[in-house]
Motif scaffolding. Structure first.
Motif, PDB file in Angstrom:
ATOM      1  N   PRO A 137       0.814  -1.229   0.000  1.00 37.03           N
ATOM      2  CA  PRO A 137       0.000   0.000   0.000  1.00 37.03           C
ATOM      3  C   PRO A 137       0.839   1.266   0.000  1.00 37.03           C
ATOM      4  O   PRO A 137       1.990   1.288   0.439  1.00 37.03           O
ATOM      5  CB  PRO A 137      -0.775  -0.135   1.311  1.00 37.03           C
ATOM      6  CG  PRO A 137       0.187  -0.833   2.224  1.00 37.03           C
ATOM      7  CD  PRO A 137       1.013  -1.754   1.363  1.00 37.03           C
ATOM      8  N   ALA A 138       0.238   2.328  -0.477  1.00 36.08           N
ATOM      9  CA  ALA A 138       0.822   3.657  -0.383  1.00 36.08           C
ATOM     10  C   ALA A 138      -0.243   4.573   0.218  1.00 36.08           C
ATOM     11  O   ALA A 138      -1.403   4.515  -0.186  1.00 36.08           O
ATOM     12  CB  ALA A 138       1.256   4.165  -1.748  1.00 36.08           C
ATOM     13  N   ARG A 139       0.169   5.395   1.178  1.00 37.49           N
ATOM     14  CA  ARG A 139      -0.787   6.288   1.846  1.00 37.49           C
ATOM     15  C   ARG A 139      -0.147   7.652   2.067  1.00 37.49           C
ATOM     16  O   ARG A 139       0.996   7.762   2.497  1.00 37.49           O
ATOM     17  CB  ARG A 139      -1.233   5.717   3.192  1.00 37.49           C
ATOM     18  CG  ARG A 139      -2.074   6.698   4.010  1.00 37.49           C
ATOM     19  CD  ARG A 139      -2.484   6.136   5.364  1.00 37.49           C
ATOM     20  NE  ARG A 139      -1.413   5.576   6.130  1.00 37.49           N
ATOM     21  CZ  ARG A 139      -0.484   6.285   6.785  1.00 37.49           C
ATOM     22  NH1 ARG A 139      -0.489   7.602   6.725  1.00 37.49           N
ATOM     23  NH2 ARG A 139       0.456   5.667   7.478  1.00 37.49           N
ATOM     24  N   ARG A 170       7.192   7.075  -6.974  1.00 35.68           N
ATOM     25  CA  ARG A 170       7.976   6.164  -6.143  1.00 35.68           C
ATOM     26  C   ARG A 170       7.139   4.982  -5.668  1.00 35.68           C
ATOM     27  O   ARG A 170       7.648   3.860  -5.522  1.00 35.68           O
ATOM     28  CB  ARG A 170       8.581   6.918  -4.958  1.00 35.68           C
ATOM     29  CG  ARG A 170       9.669   7.899  -5.383  1.00 35.68           C
ATOM     30  CD  ARG A 170      10.375   8.543  -4.202  1.00 35.68           C
ATOM     31  NE  ARG A 170       9.536   9.493  -3.500  1.00 35.68           N
ATOM     32  CZ  ARG A 170       9.005   9.299  -2.306  1.00 35.68           C
ATOM     33  NH1 ARG A 170       9.209   8.143  -1.666  1.00 35.68           N
ATOM     34  NH2 ARG A 170       8.250  10.224  -1.725  1.00 35.68           N
ATOM     35  N   ALA A 171       5.854   5.215  -5.432  1.00 37.60           N
ATOM     36  CA  ALA A 171       4.966   4.116  -5.036  1.00 37.60           C
ATOM     37  C   ALA A 171       4.859   3.096  -6.163  1.00 37.60           C
ATOM     38  O   ALA A 171       4.930   1.878  -5.928  1.00 37.60           O
ATOM     39  CB  ALA A 171       3.587   4.661  -4.680  1.00 37.60           C
ATOM     40  N   VAL A 172       4.674   3.561  -7.387  1.00 36.40           N
ATOM     41  CA  VAL A 172       4.596   2.662  -8.539  1.00 36.40           C
ATOM     42  C   VAL A 172       5.902   1.884  -8.691  1.00 36.40           C
ATOM     43  O   VAL A 172       5.909   0.666  -8.922  1.00 36.40           O
ATOM     44  CB  VAL A 172       4.275   3.451  -9.825  1.00 36.40           C
ATOM     45  CG1 VAL A 172       4.428   2.570 -11.059  1.00 36.40           C
ATOM     46  CG2 VAL A 172       2.862   4.022  -9.756  1.00 36.40           C
ATOM     47  N   ALA A 173       7.032   2.588  -8.552  1.00 41.32           N
ATOM     48  CA  ALA A 173       8.335   1.936  -8.689  1.00 41.32           C
ATOM     49  C   ALA A 173       8.540   0.862  -7.624  1.00 41.32           C
ATOM     50  O   ALA A 173       9.217  -0.149  -7.863  1.00 41.32           O
ATOM     51  CB  ALA A 173       9.443   2.978  -8.609  1.00 41.32           C
ATOM     52  N   ALA A 179      -3.191   3.207  -4.054  1.00 40.25           N
ATOM     53  CA  ALA A 179      -2.734   4.280  -3.172  1.00 40.25           C
ATOM     54  C   ALA A 179      -3.948   5.037  -2.657  1.00 40.25           C
ATOM     55  O   ALA A 179      -4.973   5.135  -3.339  1.00 40.25           O
ATOM     56  CB  ALA A 179      -1.794   5.235  -3.910  1.00 40.25           C
ATOM     57  N   VAL A 180      -3.830   5.569  -1.458  1.00 42.81           N
ATOM     58  CA  VAL A 180      -4.907   6.353  -0.869  1.00 42.81           C
ATOM     59  C   VAL A 180      -4.308   7.645  -0.341  1.00 42.81           C
ATOM     60  O   VAL A 180      -3.207   7.657   0.218  1.00 42.81           O
ATOM     61  CB  VAL A 180      -5.622   5.576   0.262  1.00 42.81           C
ATOM     62  CG1 VAL A 180      -4.658   5.160   1.365  1.00 42.81           C
ATOM     63  CG2 VAL A 180      -6.776   6.386   0.833  1.00 42.81           C
ATOM     64  N   MET A 181      -5.022   8.750  -0.535  1.00 37.63           N
ATOM     65  CA  MET A 181      -4.543  10.036  -0.051  1.00 37.63           C
ATOM     66  C   MET A 181      -5.689  10.865   0.491  1.00 37.63           C
ATOM     67  O   MET A 181      -6.824  10.764   0.033  1.00 37.63           O
ATOM     68  CB  MET A 181      -3.815  10.797  -1.161  1.00 37.63           C
ATOM     69  CG  MET A 181      -4.671  11.165  -2.357  1.00 37.63           C
ATOM     70  SD  MET A 181      -3.738  12.012  -3.663  1.00 37.63           S
ATOM     71  CE  MET A 181      -3.371  13.578  -2.862  1.00 37.63           C
ATOM     72  N   GLU A 182      -5.381  11.644   1.513  1.00 36.34           N
ATOM     73  CA  GLU A 182      -6.327  12.634   2.010  1.00 36.34           C
ATOM     74  C   GLU A 182      -6.247  13.856   1.093  1.00 36.34           C
ATOM     75  O   GLU A 182      -5.158  14.263   0.697  1.00 36.34           O
ATOM     76  CB  GLU A 182      -5.988  13.036   3.436  1.00 36.34           C
ATOM     77  CG  GLU A 182      -6.032  11.897   4.439  1.00 36.34           C
ATOM     78  CD  GLU A 182      -5.602  12.344   5.823  1.00 36.34           C
ATOM     79  OE1 GLU A 182      -6.064  13.418   6.268  1.00 36.34           O
ATOM     80  OE2 GLU A 182      -4.796  11.637   6.451  1.00 36.34           O
TER      81      GLU A 182
END
Length: 499
Positions: A137-139, A170-173, A179-182
């Motif tokens: 995950p990426a947050r 960088r998350a994809v790499a 991914a989730v973001m506020e």
């Protein structure tokens, strides 16, 4: 990799200078609006802000090695280098950053969560669902930015466009597919999320906050609406909407058949008929388009029930199974500073730290605490304040909310910034007086926390509201270390030593 010429063409910029064939590589500081962070071979975007004009810092950026400037103004007569003149520097920053970093949002399923309250907890729940499904995950949010197990503290809830695009690249790499973001209202207004392609956009609620910036609630909502109506340049593929909020119906209409709704009171796609909560967590049975789901969570309180229903909606919109969703929610043990219990099981009082810094958030937290305190046979003691240089109209509302739902309120400093702390407390006191409940004003936040904890009676519940996860306090003299949780633990240790 892209060239300066390709960037200029993409932006539709008016160009002067030579070197358009120069290549820009996708690195963390390939493009920035902060001249102090400019690196050799990078691009500086000169943004005219409310306090300063980035065009004043073009010289500094060039001395640091910038090879191109993007600005709404024409180049100075003595400028030598590539100058791209655009109509909107903020929009250009977002567009150029997406191009330089290779449009990473297109390479994963991106979730954007907006609303006054609940964004952080919901983002953590969604991250936990990703993990339960076996995904890396990426947050990105108020507390931290995290890819897998690598985490850094957040400076802003939603950073500038260049930082967002670099994070997603960088998350994809790293191998992330989700991914989730506020998404804060400031970020939308300042075009930081322009051009991002969201697989899901979620709306938690809209209550009074940030009126020092937006002016009115109508404008505040209009800004958040842009995440759903294409105002950022794209519309989300799916939306998840809280129908218990009066603004929810309008956003549902925008989403049409692609919208998933949730509510505890209204008829919605995702609801819950039973919700049991205490200090050990909550249990609910959620009715969803995929059938009933038995949910158990260590998170505490009715507000978290809303966050959980929102996370369920996001999980279903992304195609995760009910089992994966329920497992992820159960594994999200706590969110720093969000109804975080800092007392221990053997303590004769309970102490909770919460980020609640709006009237609605404080009401929701205190209603939860009131219910728990009643079962314990104790009182509710609240330590609260309001930030300086921010919306002053909510200060009496916060005071009234605290007094209405507490047995004893200590109003104290939050982050006073450049304002006089005593003047802030006087504005809070106007609301405290409406109820006339037992209260006192105490500028020193450490002293206020110690007083509440050391003078509490057995079975009382102490709520320390406003700063949550923050480990600092912003004074007129600058930022100093201050963590409500650390101070509360010190006070609890002193109380235990005197028992």
């Amino acid at each position: 990799m892209v060239t300066l010429g390709e960037i200029a063409s993409y932006l539709g910029a008016r160009v002067s200078g030579e070197g358009l064939g120069t290549i820009i590589r996708a690195t963390s500081l390939a493009i920035t609006h902060d001249s102090r962070r400019t690196v050799p071979g990078g691009i500086f975007v000169a943004i005219e802000g409310a306090r300063t004009d980035g065009n004043y810092y073009v010289g500094e950026a060039m001395r640091r090695g910038a090879i191109a400037i993007i600005s709404e103004k024409p180049p100075p007569t003595d400028f030598s280098g590539v100058w791209m003149e655009v109509t909107d520097a903020r929009a250009a920053l977002a567009q150029a950053a997406a191009l330089i970093h290779g449009y990473p949002a297109r390479k994963l399923k991106l979730v954007g969560i907006t609303g006054t309250n609940g964004k952080t907890t919901t983002a953590h729940l969604v991250e936990a669902i990703f993990r339960a499904a076996g995904e890396l995950p990426a947050r990105m949010g108020t507390i931290s930015y995290r890819i897998g197990d690598e985490e850094v503290a957040a400076e802003y809830t939603t950073p500038e466009a260049a930082e967002i695009q670099d994070f997603l690249r960088r998350a994809v790499a790293a191998g992330a597919r989700y991914a989730v973001m506020e998404v804060s209202s400031h970020a939308i207004a300042l075009r930081r999320v322009d051009g991002l392609e969201f697989a899901v956009a979620a709306f938690t609620n809209l209550t009074q906050d940030h009126l020092d910036y937006h002016g009115t609630m109508e404008e505040y909502f209009a800004v958040k609406r842009r995440l759903f109506d294409g105002g950022i340049g794209t519309r989300p593929a799916r939306s998840v909407i809280n129908l218990d909020d009066p603004r929810g119906a309008e956003l549902k209409a925008l989403g049409g058949a692609s919208a998933i709704t949730y509510a505890l009171e209204a008829a919605a796609d995702i609801t819950s008929e039973a919700c049991d909560f205490g200090f050990d967590g909550l249990r609910l049975r959620a009715r969803t388009p995929r059938g009933e789901m038995a949910i158990e969570s260590p998170l505490v309180g009715r507000p978290h029930a809303y966050n959980i229903l929102c996370a369920i909606g996001i999980g279903l919109a992304l195609g995760f199974t009910p089992d994966q969703i329920a497992q992820g929610i159960a594994q999200c043990q706590h969110v720093p500073g969000r109804f975080e219990r800092v007392s221990e099981a053997g303590d004769e009082i309970a102490v909770v730290v919460d980020y609640a810094h709006t009237p609605d958030a404080l009401v929701n937290v205190l209603r939860t605490v009131r219910s728990i305190a009643s079962r314990r046979g104790g009182r509710v003691i609240t330590v609260m304040g309001c930030g300086g240089d921010r919306d002053r109209t909510k200060r009496p509302l916060m005071g009234e909310a605290a007094a209405r739902l507490s047995d004893w309120v200590i109003a104290t400093s939050d982050n006073p910034r450049s304002e006089d702390p005593e003047a802030i407390l006087k504005e809070i006191e106007a609301g405290l007086k409406v109820i006339g409940q037992n209260y006192e004003l105490l500028v020193d936040r450490r002293e206020a926390i110690f007083r509440a904890i050391t003078r509490a009676r057995p079975q009382d519940v102490v709520v320390i509201a406003g700063k949550g996860h923050e480990n600092y306090q912003i004074l007129a003299s600058g930022k100093v270390h201050f963590d409500d949780r650390e101070v509360a633990r010190e006070a609890l240790a002193q109380r235990r030593s005197q028992e």
